[in-house]
Design a protein around this motif. Structure first.
Motif, PDB file in Angstrom:
ATOM      1  N   ARG A 331      40.914   4.188 -33.306  1.00  0.00           N
ATOM      2  CA  ARG A 331      41.102   2.837 -33.856  1.00  0.00           C
ATOM      3  C   ARG A 331      40.545   2.731 -35.270  1.00  0.00           C
ATOM      4  O   ARG A 331      41.217   2.220 -36.186  1.00  0.00           O
ATOM      5  CB  ARG A 331      40.413   1.811 -32.950  1.00  0.00           C
ATOM      6  CG  ARG A 331      40.516   0.375 -33.453  1.00  0.00           C
ATOM      7  CD  ARG A 331      39.629  -0.553 -32.632  1.00  0.00           C
ATOM      8  NE  ARG A 331      39.934  -0.491 -31.215  1.00  0.00           N
ATOM      9  CZ  ARG A 331      39.241  -1.169 -30.282  1.00  0.00           C
ATOM     10  NH1 ARG A 331      38.206  -1.921 -30.647  1.00  0.00           N
ATOM     11  NH2 ARG A 331      39.567  -1.066 -29.010  1.00  0.00           N
ATOM     12  N   TYR A 332      39.323   3.238 -35.482  1.00  0.00           N
ATOM     13  CA  TYR A 332      38.695   3.067 -36.787  1.00  0.00           C
ATOM     14  C   TYR A 332      39.189   4.076 -37.812  1.00  0.00           C
ATOM     15  O   TYR A 332      39.169   3.785 -39.019  1.00  0.00           O
ATOM     16  CB  TYR A 332      37.173   3.113 -36.636  1.00  0.00           C
ATOM     17  CG  TYR A 332      36.637   1.892 -35.924  1.00  0.00           C
ATOM     18  CD1 TYR A 332      36.871   0.615 -36.437  1.00  0.00           C
ATOM     19  CD2 TYR A 332      35.943   1.998 -34.725  1.00  0.00           C
ATOM     20  CE1 TYR A 332      36.412  -0.514 -35.787  1.00  0.00           C
ATOM     21  CE2 TYR A 332      35.475   0.879 -34.063  1.00  0.00           C
ATOM     22  CZ  TYR A 332      35.724  -0.374 -34.596  1.00  0.00           C
ATOM     23  OH  TYR A 332      35.274  -1.492 -33.953  1.00  0.00           O
ATOM     24  N   ASN A 333      39.623   5.234 -37.378  1.00  0.00           N
ATOM     25  CA  ASN A 333      40.286   6.144 -38.312  1.00  0.00           C
ATOM     26  C   ASN A 333      41.543   5.495 -38.885  1.00  0.00           C
ATOM     27  O   ASN A 333      41.834   5.610 -40.082  1.00  0.00           O
ATOM     28  CB  ASN A 333      40.651   7.452 -37.608  1.00  0.00           C
ATOM     29  CG  ASN A 333      39.543   8.491 -37.697  1.00  0.00           C
ATOM     30  OD1 ASN A 333      38.720   8.464 -38.611  1.00  0.00           O
ATOM     31  ND2 ASN A 333      39.515   9.419 -36.761  1.00  0.00           N
ATOM     32  N   GLN A 334      42.278   4.823 -38.017  1.00  0.00           N
ATOM     33  CA  GLN A 334      43.496   4.146 -38.469  1.00  0.00           C
ATOM     34  C   GLN A 334      43.160   2.953 -39.366  1.00  0.00           C
ATOM     35  O   GLN A 334      43.802   2.734 -40.397  1.00  0.00           O
ATOM     36  CB  GLN A 334      44.301   3.687 -37.252  1.00  0.00           C
ATOM     37  CG  GLN A 334      45.637   3.029 -37.602  1.00  0.00           C
ATOM     38  CD  GLN A 334      46.438   2.681 -36.350  1.00  0.00           C
ATOM     39  OE1 GLN A 334      45.996   2.896 -35.224  1.00  0.00           O
ATOM     40  NE2 GLN A 334      47.625   2.140 -36.547  1.00  0.00           N
ATOM     41  N   LYS A 335      42.138   2.192 -38.984  1.00  0.00           N
ATOM     42  CA  LYS A 335      41.768   0.996 -39.744  1.00  0.00           C
ATOM     43  C   LYS A 335      41.290   1.354 -41.146  1.00  0.00           C
ATOM     44  O   LYS A 335      41.645   0.677 -42.133  1.00  0.00           O
ATOM     45  CB  LYS A 335      40.678   0.225 -39.000  1.00  0.00           C
ATOM     46  CG  LYS A 335      40.188  -1.020 -39.736  1.00  0.00           C
ATOM     47  CD  LYS A 335      39.133  -1.764 -38.915  1.00  0.00           C
ATOM     48  CE  LYS A 335      38.645  -3.001 -39.656  1.00  0.00           C
ATOM     49  NZ  LYS A 335      37.625  -3.752 -38.866  1.00  0.00           N
ATOM     50  N   GLU A 341      36.310  13.422 -37.149  1.00  0.00           N
ATOM     51  CA  GLU A 341      36.350  13.987 -35.803  1.00  0.00           C
ATOM     52  C   GLU A 341      34.942  14.005 -35.206  1.00  0.00           C
ATOM     53  O   GLU A 341      33.952  13.983 -35.928  1.00  0.00           O
ATOM     54  CB  GLU A 341      36.916  15.414 -35.828  1.00  0.00           C
ATOM     55  CG  GLU A 341      38.370  15.477 -36.287  1.00  0.00           C
ATOM     56  CD  GLU A 341      38.914  16.898 -36.291  1.00  0.00           C
ATOM     57  OE1 GLU A 341      38.107  17.828 -36.032  1.00  0.00           O
ATOM     58  OE2 GLU A 341      40.111  17.075 -36.554  1.00  0.00           O
ATOM     59  N   ILE A 342      34.880  14.053 -33.900  1.00  0.00           N
ATOM     60  CA  ILE A 342      33.597  14.141 -33.201  1.00  0.00           C
ATOM     61  C   ILE A 342      33.296  15.607 -32.908  1.00  0.00           C
ATOM     62  O   ILE A 342      34.031  16.259 -32.165  1.00  0.00           O
ATOM     63  CB  ILE A 342      33.632  13.329 -31.891  1.00  0.00           C
ATOM     64  CG1 ILE A 342      33.800  11.831 -32.201  1.00  0.00           C
ATOM     65  CG2 ILE A 342      32.363  13.560 -31.067  1.00  0.00           C
ATOM     66  CD1 ILE A 342      33.925  10.960 -30.967  1.00  0.00           C
ATOM     67  N   ASP A 343      32.216  16.132 -33.495  1.00  0.00           N
ATOM     68  CA  ASP A 343      31.883  17.539 -33.281  1.00  0.00           C
ATOM     69  C   ASP A 343      30.935  17.702 -32.095  1.00  0.00           C
ATOM     70  O   ASP A 343      30.584  16.728 -31.413  1.00  0.00           O
ATOM     71  CB  ASP A 343      31.287  18.148 -34.551  1.00  0.00           C
ATOM     72  CG  ASP A 343      29.984  17.481 -34.980  1.00  0.00           C
ATOM     73  OD1 ASP A 343      29.330  16.841 -34.122  1.00  0.00           O
ATOM     74  OD2 ASP A 343      29.619  17.589 -36.156  1.00  0.00           O
ATOM     75  N   ILE A 366      30.499   4.278 -33.453  1.00  0.00           N
ATOM     76  CA  ILE A 366      31.685   5.018 -33.878  1.00  0.00           C
ATOM     77  C   ILE A 366      32.251   4.432 -35.169  1.00  0.00           C
ATOM     78  O   ILE A 366      32.690   5.183 -36.064  1.00  0.00           O
ATOM     79  CB  ILE A 366      32.752   5.021 -32.768  1.00  0.00           C
ATOM     80  CG1 ILE A 366      32.236   5.762 -31.530  1.00  0.00           C
ATOM     81  CG2 ILE A 366      34.043   5.657 -33.264  1.00  0.00           C
ATOM     82  CD1 ILE A 366      31.897   7.222 -31.755  1.00  0.00           C
ATOM     83  N   GLU A 367      32.229   3.118 -35.302  1.00  0.00           N
ATOM     84  CA  GLU A 367      32.701   2.518 -36.553  1.00  0.00           C
ATOM     85  C   GLU A 367      31.841   2.982 -37.725  1.00  0.00           C
ATOM     86  O   GLU A 367      32.354   3.336 -38.794  1.00  0.00           O
ATOM     87  CB  GLU A 367      32.685   0.991 -36.455  1.00  0.00           C
ATOM     88  CG  GLU A 367      33.215   0.315 -37.716  1.00  0.00           C
ATOM     89  CD  GLU A 367      33.329  -1.191 -37.597  1.00  0.00           C
ATOM     90  OE1 GLU A 367      33.975  -1.802 -38.471  1.00  0.00           O
ATOM     91  OE2 GLU A 367      32.770  -1.757 -36.636  1.00  0.00           O
ATOM     92  N   ARG A 368      30.526   3.003 -37.514  1.00  0.00           N
ATOM     93  CA  ARG A 368      29.624   3.475 -38.578  1.00  0.00           C
ATOM     94  C   ARG A 368      29.883   4.951 -38.881  1.00  0.00           C
ATOM     95  O   ARG A 368      29.874   5.373 -40.050  1.00  0.00           O
ATOM     96  CB  ARG A 368      28.169   3.266 -38.139  1.00  0.00           C
ATOM     97  CG  ARG A 368      27.148   3.711 -39.168  1.00  0.00           C
ATOM     98  CD  ARG A 368      25.746   3.254 -38.804  1.00  0.00           C
ATOM     99  NE  ARG A 368      25.234   3.911 -37.608  1.00  0.00           N
ATOM    100  CZ  ARG A 368      25.036   3.310 -36.442  1.00  0.00           C
ATOM    101  NH1 ARG A 368      25.345   2.032 -36.304  1.00  0.00           N
ATOM    102  NH2 ARG A 368      24.556   3.974 -35.411  1.00  0.00           N
ATOM    103  N   LEU A 369      30.140   5.731 -37.847  1.00  0.00           N
ATOM    104  CA  LEU A 369      30.420   7.156 -38.012  1.00  0.00           C
ATOM    105  C   LEU A 369      31.647   7.370 -38.898  1.00  0.00           C
ATOM    106  O   LEU A 369      31.648   8.220 -39.789  1.00  0.00           O
ATOM    107  CB  LEU A 369      30.651   7.782 -36.632  1.00  0.00           C
ATOM    108  CG  LEU A 369      30.802   9.303 -36.565  1.00  0.00           C
ATOM    109  CD1 LEU A 369      29.446   9.964 -36.745  1.00  0.00           C
ATOM    110  CD2 LEU A 369      31.404   9.709 -35.223  1.00  0.00           C
ATOM    111  N   ASN A 373      32.028   8.836 -42.961  1.00  0.00           N
ATOM    112  CA  ASN A 373      32.737  10.121 -43.013  1.00  0.00           C
ATOM    113  C   ASN A 373      32.092  11.195 -42.127  1.00  0.00           C
ATOM    114  O   ASN A 373      31.937  12.354 -42.536  1.00  0.00           O
ATOM    115  CB  ASN A 373      32.821  10.640 -44.452  1.00  0.00           C
ATOM    116  CG  ASN A 373      33.806   9.842 -45.288  1.00  0.00           C
ATOM    117  OD1 ASN A 373      34.897   9.510 -44.813  1.00  0.00           O
ATOM    118  ND2 ASN A 373      33.415   9.502 -46.498  1.00  0.00           N
ATOM    119  N   GLY A 374      31.701  10.797 -40.919  1.00  0.00           N
ATOM    120  CA  GLY A 374      31.196  11.764 -39.959  1.00  0.00           C
ATOM    121  C   GLY A 374      29.704  11.952 -39.966  1.00  0.00           C
ATOM    122  O   GLY A 374      29.170  12.688 -39.139  1.00  0.00           O
TER     123      GLY A 374
END
Length: 453
Positions: A331-335, A341-343, A366-369, A373-374
């Motif tokens: 969702r937040y990648n799209q937004k 990615e989650i490592d 996750i939004e903060r992540l 930028n990861g």
């Protein structure tokens, strides 16, 4: 507490066939399962309209632990024979209100063995029912649920959805009470009506009545127009009152009257308006304690707490964490037009952190992540050390060879072993630090083959 006692007794994580139903103090069946209906030779929908007294009179079975508990308010146990030839060891447990009166009765049996099912010719029927339940549980209407606990809760909400009984959702802040309430509404006869969700904590006390009941022009100085209230807007649908513990006592008295008569008067009006809505409420506070303290009306508590539904915290359903995290990540990648990615390190953090804020906290993390930028943004003290995680690193390197469930179990086992060591294998201290109950900790230790020294 009554809500937790009911949840623990239901044993929603159990996947073996056993009979189960919950009745009110008059023997009306509120909850059950397909297997129970099968042992009585009827459909689940028929069973959910039945009364245990009528079932005994009709010969569906020859005796009832439920009736004994209703009449004595004590636990009871009987061996009964159903009209389909099933011999069942039936155990009933009373769920009492704070004043000691009977609220609900939970009746269940020990799980039947495959030999018993084969003996009574039920193995094929059970397999068919199991397949049907799995199919139903997979249809979550958008709810993310990988853990057995949540799948069963969703199935339970689907079961009680068609009935008008009032539901009280319990659980910590952020566990998804409104999501399950909306799911229940969407599968109810009121699905075409409005679902209006109100957080009682956000309404100022001096505005609560006008928001709830509405007002007529001239009712007070600034009332220069007519305004419909929440109750009128909800007519024909579902009203969800979140944090109902924060409803002012003065409003509780008037709202109780609405629930008794299903009518109200807008402020400044002399005429009553009839309404028809289903009430669902939620609280992250202990309403029983608030009743004892005089901060919540006891009679209102009884009115709203017909069917209690307890939603466990995220730390007790770790299977849901990564699948929720990936949904939020997408969702937040799209937004934000990102490709974060989650490592492996972040996965281990997600699975070992306690998440006191539950799903809401995970969503914010996750939004903060994604925005960073990861860069996880959590401190070194929140992560385990490199040496402590060497075996998990090796396990994760070969992740393609393992299922997600195996990896989650490995992480959880490492986490619990570490916490036990830190607390000198004191179960109470370990459970408290992990923010889980002692029975749940014992259960997980046994399932993960962890020996307590």
């Amino acid at each position: 507490m009554e809500k937790k006692a009911l949840y623990d007794s239901l044993n929603l994580d159990n996947e073996t066939p056993s009979t189960l139903f919950v009745t009110d103090d008059k023997g009306n069946i509120l909850l059950s399962n397909e297997f129970t209906a099968m042992t009585l030779g009827m459909s689940l929908s028929e069973l959910l309209t039945a009364n245990v007294y009528d079932l005994v009179k009709s010969g569906a079975y020859n005796t009832s632990a439920t009736i004994q508990t209703i009449e004595t308010k004590q636990p009871s146990q009987v061996t009964l024979l159903t009209n389909q030839g099933f011999q069942v060891q039936s155990n009933s447990t009373p769920i009492l209100r704070p004043d000691g009166s009977l609220h609900l009765v939970l009746t269940k049996s020990a799980p039947l063995t495959q030999k018993e099912l084969e003996q009574w010719g039920g193995i094929q029927k059970w397999q068919q029912l199991e397949q049907q339940e799995q199919q139903i549980e997979q249809d979550h209407a958008g709810i993310i649920a990988e853990s057995n606990i949540m799948r069963r809760l969703i199935s339970m909400c689907r079961q009680i959805a068609p009935y008008d009984s009032r539901i009280l959702f319990y659980g910590e802040s952020g566990v998804g009470k409104e999501v399950l309430a909306k799911f229940t509404h969407d599968h109810s006869s009121a699905a075409n009506g409005n679902f209006i969700a109100i957080n009682c904590a956000t309404i100022p006390e001096n505005l609560f009545e006008s928001e709830l009941f509405g007002f007529k022009k001239g009712a007070f100085t600034s009332a220069d127009h007519n305004k419909k209230g929440i109750l009128e807007e909800t007519n024909g649908g579902t009203l969800f009152l979140d944090e109902i513990s924060e409803m002012p006592l003065s409003v509780q008295t008037k709202f109780l009257r609405v629930l008794e008569t299903m009518e109200f008067r807008p402020l400044g009006s002399s005429e009553s308006i009839k309404v028809n809505f289903r009430l669902m409420s939620a609280s992250n506070r202990d309403l029983e304690q608030l009743v004892a303290q005089g901060k919540f009306r006891e009679d209102l508590y009884y009115r709203i707490n017909v069917i209690p539904v307890y939603i466990p915290p995220l730390r007790e359903r770790t299977k849901d964490i990564l699948i929720l995290a990936n949904q939020f990540l997408q969702r937040y990648n799209q937004k934000y037009t990102k490709r974060v990615e989650i490592d492996g390190d972040i996965s281990k953090y997600l699975l070992t952190y306690n998440w006191p804020g539950n799903i809401r906290e995970l969503k914010n993390y996750i939004e903060r992540l994604v925005i960073l930028n990861g860069l996880s943004g959590h401190s070194d003290s929140q992560n385990t050390t490199k040496n402590e995680n060497d075996h998990l690193d090796n396990y994760y390197v070969h992740k393609s060879e393992h299922h997600l469930e195996d990896y989650l179990a490995q992480v959880e086992k490492h986490y619990l072993e570490k916490k036990l060591q830190e607390n000198n294998y004191n179960i109470s201290k370990t459970a408290e630090e992990c923010r889980i109950s002692r029975p749940y900790l014992y259960k997980r230790l046994a399932q993960l083959n962890i020996t307590v020294k």
